[in-house]
Scaffold this active site. Structure first.
Site, PDB file in Angstrom:
ATOM      1  N   ASP A  23       0.848  -1.196   0.000  1.00 47.97           N
ATOM      2  CA  ASP A  23       0.000   0.000   0.000  1.00 47.97           C
ATOM      3  C   ASP A  23       0.881   1.243   0.000  1.00 47.97           C
ATOM      4  O   ASP A  23       1.586   1.506   0.977  1.00 47.97           O
ATOM      5  CB  ASP A  23      -0.897  -0.058   1.245  1.00 47.97           C
ATOM      6  CG  ASP A  23      -1.663   1.234   1.467  1.00 47.97           C
ATOM      7  OD1 ASP A  23      -1.810   2.016   0.505  1.00 47.97           O
ATOM      8  OD2 ASP A  23      -2.117   1.452   2.610  1.00 47.97           O
ATOM      9  N   ASN A  25      -0.194   4.451  -0.296  1.00 47.96           N
ATOM     10  CA  ASN A  25      -0.771   5.730   0.152  1.00 47.96           C
ATOM     11  C   ASN A  25      -1.498   5.658   1.495  1.00 47.96           C
ATOM     12  O   ASN A  25      -2.240   6.567   1.852  1.00 47.96           O
ATOM     13  CB  ASN A  25      -1.719   6.292  -0.928  1.00 47.96           C
ATOM     14  CG  ASN A  25      -2.868   5.343  -1.215  1.00 47.96           C
ATOM     15  OD1 ASN A  25      -2.957   4.269  -0.614  1.00 47.96           O
ATOM     16  ND2 ASN A  25      -3.749   5.713  -2.121  1.00 47.96           N
ATOM     17  N   ASP A  27      -3.989   3.902   2.671  1.00 49.40           N
ATOM     18  CA  ASP A  27      -5.437   3.668   2.838  1.00 49.40           C
ATOM     19  C   ASP A  27      -5.742   2.222   3.232  1.00 49.40           C
ATOM     20  O   ASP A  27      -6.903   1.817   3.298  1.00 49.40           O
ATOM     21  CB  ASP A  27      -6.219   4.059   1.567  1.00 49.40           C
ATOM     22  CG  ASP A  27      -5.862   3.197   0.363  1.00 49.40           C
ATOM     23  OD1 ASP A  27      -4.985   2.303   0.491  1.00 49.40           O
ATOM     24  OD2 ASP A  27      -6.453   3.406  -0.711  1.00 49.40           O
ATOM     25  N   ASP A  31      -1.797  -1.263  -3.904  1.00 51.24           N
ATOM     26  CA  ASP A  31      -2.134  -0.523  -5.125  1.00 51.24           C
ATOM     27  C   ASP A  31      -1.016  -0.646  -6.159  1.00 51.24           C
ATOM     28  O   ASP A  31       0.043  -1.227  -5.885  1.00 51.24           O
ATOM     29  CB  ASP A  31      -2.431   0.944  -4.796  1.00 51.24           C
ATOM     30  CG  ASP A  31      -1.384   1.530  -3.850  1.00 51.24           C
ATOM     31  OD1 ASP A  31      -0.188   1.245  -4.067  1.00 51.24           O
ATOM     32  OD2 ASP A  31      -1.748   2.228  -2.882  1.00 51.24           O
ATOM     33  N   ASP A 201      -9.886 -16.130 -16.529  1.00 55.20           N
ATOM     34  CA  ASP A 201     -10.585 -16.644 -15.346  1.00 55.20           C
ATOM     35  C   ASP A 201     -11.770 -17.544 -15.718  1.00 55.20           C
ATOM     36  O   ASP A 201     -12.489 -17.282 -16.693  1.00 55.20           O
ATOM     37  CB  ASP A 201     -11.111 -15.413 -14.584  1.00 55.20           C
ATOM     38  CG  ASP A 201     -11.730 -15.739 -13.243  1.00 55.20           C
ATOM     39  OD1 ASP A 201     -10.980 -16.046 -12.317  1.00 55.20           O
ATOM     40  OD2 ASP A 201     -12.969 -15.692 -13.143  1.00 55.20           O
ATOM     41  N   GLU A 259      -7.782 -20.592 -16.739  1.00 50.09           N
ATOM     42  CA  GLU A 259      -8.139 -21.216 -15.455  1.00 50.09           C
ATOM     43  C   GLU A 259      -9.354 -22.097 -15.725  1.00 50.09           C
ATOM     44  O   GLU A 259     -10.421 -21.612 -16.094  1.00 50.09           O
ATOM     45  CB  GLU A 259      -8.476 -20.167 -14.396  1.00 50.09           C
ATOM     46  CG  GLU A 259      -8.648 -20.825 -13.038  1.00 50.09           C
ATOM     47  CD  GLU A 259      -9.703 -20.166 -12.175  1.00 50.09           C
ATOM     48  OE1 GLU A 259      -9.590 -20.245 -10.951  1.00 50.09           O
ATOM     49  OE2 GLU A 259     -10.667 -19.591 -12.717  1.00 50.09           O
ATOM     50  N   ASP A 325      -6.536 -18.508  -4.416  1.00 49.41           N
ATOM     51  CA  ASP A 325      -7.722 -19.304  -4.076  1.00 49.41           C
ATOM     52  C   ASP A 325      -7.384 -20.505  -3.209  1.00 49.41           C
ATOM     53  O   ASP A 325      -8.266 -21.292  -2.877  1.00 49.41           O
ATOM     54  CB  ASP A 325      -8.389 -19.833  -5.367  1.00 49.41           C
ATOM     55  CG  ASP A 325      -9.006 -18.728  -6.200  1.00 49.41           C
ATOM     56  OD1 ASP A 325      -9.479 -17.735  -5.612  1.00 49.41           O
ATOM     57  OD2 ASP A 325      -9.029 -18.854  -7.440  1.00 49.41           O
TER      58      ASP A 325
HETATM   59  C1  NOJ Z   1     -11.624 -17.800 -10.112  1.00 49.58           C
HETATM   60  C2  NOJ Z   1     -10.824 -16.763  -9.379  1.00 49.58           C
HETATM   61  O1  NOJ Z   1      -9.510 -17.224  -9.233  1.00 49.58           O
HETATM   62  C3  NOJ Z   1     -11.536 -16.533  -8.068  1.00 49.58           C
HETATM   63  O2  NOJ Z   1     -10.768 -15.766  -7.181  1.00 49.58           O
HETATM   64  C4  NOJ Z   1     -12.861 -15.884  -8.369  1.00 49.58           C
HETATM   65  O3  NOJ Z   1     -13.609 -15.780  -7.182  1.00 49.58           O
HETATM   66  C5  NOJ Z   1     -13.675 -16.724  -9.370  1.00 49.58           C
HETATM   67  N1  NOJ Z   1     -12.885 -17.243 -10.448  1.00 49.58           N
HETATM   68  C6  NOJ Z   1     -14.785 -15.891  -9.963  1.00 49.58           C
HETATM   69  O4  NOJ Z   1     -14.259 -14.940 -10.844  1.00 49.58           O
END
Ligand code: NOJ
Length: 552
Positions: A23, A25, A27, A31, A201, A259, A325
């Protein structure tokens, strides 16, 4: 046969989760200027590609995986000029910039959605997945990944929209050609701004079965059923990915990482066999709860071998043990207590010794661990909170449900980066958006950069070794079968050299078969380097010992 692109084999990709990186700044939120300010850490480490988790404008329902404008930067993260400065700095150090691309869904605050939901006959009416009520209720029984129904009613249209994730993440309708055009031209816009690749994603769900059948799975406590795996990887989805490949990835020779949600290695191969023209490599998504209960060194070996055999001639692998994740790797696969340092190093050594492009998730190079927050209020991950409440509905005690959140929550990976031992670990001068892991006084970057035997220096050496040893980047893989289930032993064989990597995934010393390490083998690295490393003549591996040898 089309072999994988050669340049991707030399990459080491570092994933930054910007909210938790640094971070600049005060907050409390990491960033883009913060990433720039800490770029020296990455340059020193030696990585050559940076994957930025989403930095686009977003209301942050799912920490940026809900995008409200694909061509603007999230205010909390800075400005487009900040992004351009970071891009230029990365490029000046030979670091490629990989953007996270979330196009299975957008935010419900995206202008496309606001228009689409306003009526049934606006120009963007078809950009999302709309269905009429069935018997006055949701069109089917699907649960969203984050809990509750996957459908939300909109009175303006008298219809439901589909959201496989949270209700603030409506699914885009890939069957609509105009929507696909918007996505491709947005991607081209980023490529022209200098982006070197995309991590795409949740890509397995683009094509939906138009009859929206009920899920056959039993209902959860809230009455909805998780949608079945049959909606992942439909032929239509593969067609859209190939179109994206032709329109963007191949046209501009940029890196593509998907992914994907797969239930077998065979399915994984559909996304990455080079002749199919889809992705350069794929990150299979496995829910933390599944992995926590099913993982073992032998399973890792079997899965690795299977995907190795399927893809070795015409494909490639994204190699990772961690991301935003998953639980922290040293807590999940190693021992974050008694053997913290050696097991963190062992995992790094294995990661860099397996075939494929290594992905290092921020903090992994320090051996950052899972956290145990005292209350569910301290958690942020919507997934973990939902499971907590589901468990209580099913009769679990608050303490049991909290323990589950501690085990599985994605917040384990999202606690801020531990830069030094000052208050709030040098991450922010304000109040961090997510509590810090209290172990930062012991585990932090400043201390490790000064200590030649730290996890950080182990990673740094590994990344350097990849530059000098073609067997690590291009060698064939051979596992050596050993009677002990906790020993994982492999060779990487290139015309010029052979490397051997032995790993002990247990808290006990394990004997090694005689002759496994040939006399005269040169030790390249050891997870016990602090204790003097590997000594010739040893006949056993210590707990979580890893040693990497040049044997020819
Ligand atoms: C996979 C991402 O890695 C995860 O963090 C996200 O919650 C879901 N896709 C939905 O976009």
């Amino acid at each position: 046969m089309i072999p994988a692109k050669d340049w991707i084999k030399d990459l080491v990709i570092y994933q930054v989760y910007p909210r938790s990186f640094y971070d600049s700044n005060g907050d409390g939120v990491g960033d883009l200027p913060g990433v720039l300010a800490k770029l020296d850490h990455l340059v020193d480490l030696g990585i050559n590609a940076l994957w930025l988790s989403p930095v686009y404008r977003s209301p942050n329902d799912d920490n940026g995986y809900d995008i409200a404008d694909y061509q603007e930067i999230m205010e909390e993260f800075g400005t487009m000029e900040d992004w351009e400065r970071l891009r230029d700095a990365c490029h000046s150090h030979g670091i490629k910039v990989i953007m996270d691309l979330v196009v299975n869904h957008s935010s419900d605050e995206h202008s496309w959605f606001l228009e689409s939901k306003s009526s049934r006959n606006n120009p963007k009416s078809d950009y999302y997945v709309w269905r009429d009520p069935v018997n006055g209720k949701e069109p089917n029984n699907w649960a969203s990944v984050f809990g509750g129904s996957a459908w939300e009613f909109v009175p303006e249209r008298g219809q439901y929209y589909l959201h496989l994730f949270s209700k603030k993440q409506p699914d885009l309708n890939w069957a609509c050609p105009a929507l696909r055009e918007e996505v491709y031209s947005m991607m081209e816009w980023w490529v022209k701004k200098g982006v070197d690749g995309f991590r795409v994603d949740a890509i397995s769900y683009l094509d939906k079965p138009q009859d929206f059948p009920d899920s056959p799975l039993p209902p959860q406590p809230d009455g909805y059923s998780l949608f079945g795996q049959e909606i992942a990887g439909r032929e239509g989805t593969h067609r859209y990915i190939r179109e994206m490949g032709t329109r963007v990835f191949e046209k501009y020779n940029v890196l593509s990482v998907g992914e994907v949600s797969v239930s077998s290695t065979q399915e994984l191969q559909d996304y990455v066999l080079t002749e199919r023209g889809e992705f350069d490599m794929a990150i299979p998504f496995v829910p933390p709860v599944v992995e926590i209960h099913t993982w073992s060194p032998q399973k890792l070996k079997e899965d690795t071998l299977e995907s190795y055999q399927l893809l070795r001639k015409e494909g490639w692998w994204a190699r990772f043990f961690s991301n935003h994740d998953k639980p922290r790797q040293v807590s999940l696969y190693g021992d974050d207590k008694d053997h913290w340092e050696v097991s963190a190093k062992m995992l790094g050594m294995l990661l860099h010794s397996l075939p494929g492009t290594p992905f290092v998730y921020q903090g992994e190079e320090l051996g950052m661990t899972d956290v145990r927050f005292p209350s569910i209020e301290d958690y942020d991950d919507p997934d973990a909170k939902n499971r907590y409440h589901q468990m209580i509905l099913e009769g679990a005690s608050p303490e049991e449900a909290l323990d589950q959140a501690r085990l599985e929550s994605r917040d384990n990976a999202r606690t801020p980066m531990q830069w030094d031992d000052s208050p709030n670990e040098g991450f922010t001068t304000g109040t961090p958006w997510l509590k810090v892991n209290p172990n930062y006084k012991r585990i932090n970057a400043a201390a490790q950069r000064q200590d030649p035997h730290s996890v950080y220096h182990c990673y740094k050496k590994l990344i350097a070794l990849r530059k000098d040893h073609p067997a690590l980047t291009r060698g064939e893989l051979e596992f050596v079968d050993l009677p002990e289930q906790e020993l994982l032993c492999l060779r990487r064989v290139a015309p010029e050299e052979t490397l051997l990597c032995v790993n002990n995934f247990s808290k006990e010393e394990k004997a090694l078969p005689q002759g496994l390490v040939p006399e005269g083998a040169q030790v390249l690295l050891s997870s016990y380097d602090r204790e003097g490393g590997w000594r010739p003549g040893r006949t056993a591996l210590r707990p979580y010992e890893s040693a990497l040898f040049l044997v020819k």
